[in-house]
Write a protein that holds these residues in place. Sequence first.
Motif, PDB file in Angstrom:
ATOM      1  N   GLU A   1      -2.775   6.630  -1.663  1.00 24.30           N
ATOM      2  CA  GLU A   1      -2.587   8.076  -1.561  1.00 24.30           C
ATOM      3  C   GLU A   1      -1.676   8.641  -2.642  1.00 24.30           C
ATOM      4  OE1 GLU A   1      -1.375   9.163   2.342  1.00 24.30           O
ATOM      5  OE2 GLU A   1      -3.164   8.326   3.314  1.00 24.30           O
ATOM      6  N   SER A   2      -0.606   7.953  -2.996  1.00 25.19           N
ATOM      7  CA  SER A   2       0.320   8.439  -4.007  1.00 25.19           C
ATOM      8  C   SER A   2      -0.299   8.312  -5.395  1.00 25.19           C
ATOM      9  CB  SER A   2       1.625   7.630  -3.961  1.00 25.19           C
ATOM     10  OG  SER A   2       2.362   7.775  -5.160  1.00 25.19           O
TER      11      SER A   2
ATOM     12  N   THR B   1      -7.930   3.750  -2.060  1.00 28.60           N
ATOM     13  CA  THR B   1      -7.264   4.043  -0.790  1.00 28.60           C
ATOM     14  C   THR B   1      -5.774   4.329  -0.960  1.00 28.60           C
ATOM     15  OG1 THR B   1      -6.857   1.682  -0.362  1.00 28.60           O
ATOM     16  CG2 THR B   1      -8.919   2.627   0.493  1.00 28.60           C
TER      17      THR B   1
END
Length: 213
Positions: free
Chosen positions: A91-92, A89
């Motif tokens: 994102e980066s 989960t």
Amino acid sequence: MATPRSSSTVADIADARRTMYRQQIVAAAEYEFSQTGFTDARMSEIAKTAGVSLATVYKHFAGKDDIWDALNAERMQEFVSAVHARTETVESPLEAILVGVRAEVEFFAAHPHFLQLHINEGLSWASPSGDAGRGGQRAAWRTGMEMITRAAEAAVKAGEITGLRPEIAGALVISALQVWLTDWVTRGKVTPIEAVADAVVRHLHISLGATPT
């Protein structure tokens, strides 16, 4: 009158027993490999530690190499799953690498015998090519290296890692894990593992070209 067992029930029981024995033997071998190294580990000692007969060990495994490969495959599957669960989960891409590193440190700390047997080999985890490693251990190292290199590729593409090829970034991550975890073991595992993970993450913030936090 007792109801006779169906053939499928009997097969299920046999499969469960086979799985149980294999797990016992692999766990015992992991301990023995960590204590004496692969070469000096004896099948008779693995059987004794597992609490089974030597014949039972050979019934389930052809020999030490077979057990070694099964151990590395099983642990690496668990390793990948643990990292994926923590990073899916995020994102980066760069943050996913750092979160994954923390999960990796914690995984090895939770499996100290697995960590020790890799330290015993005295080889660089970041160089899983040629004759480095042994059997399934080579595949395990390649899997870890490829997983981190893919993550580094995503971070480079996103502009979060600059000035480094993904392969170099991946090698830096693997090398940092080996250095800090080996030091942790050498010093008697007295440092809280959370502090070890913090130190590795801080180092990688700098070495990967990010701003340290």
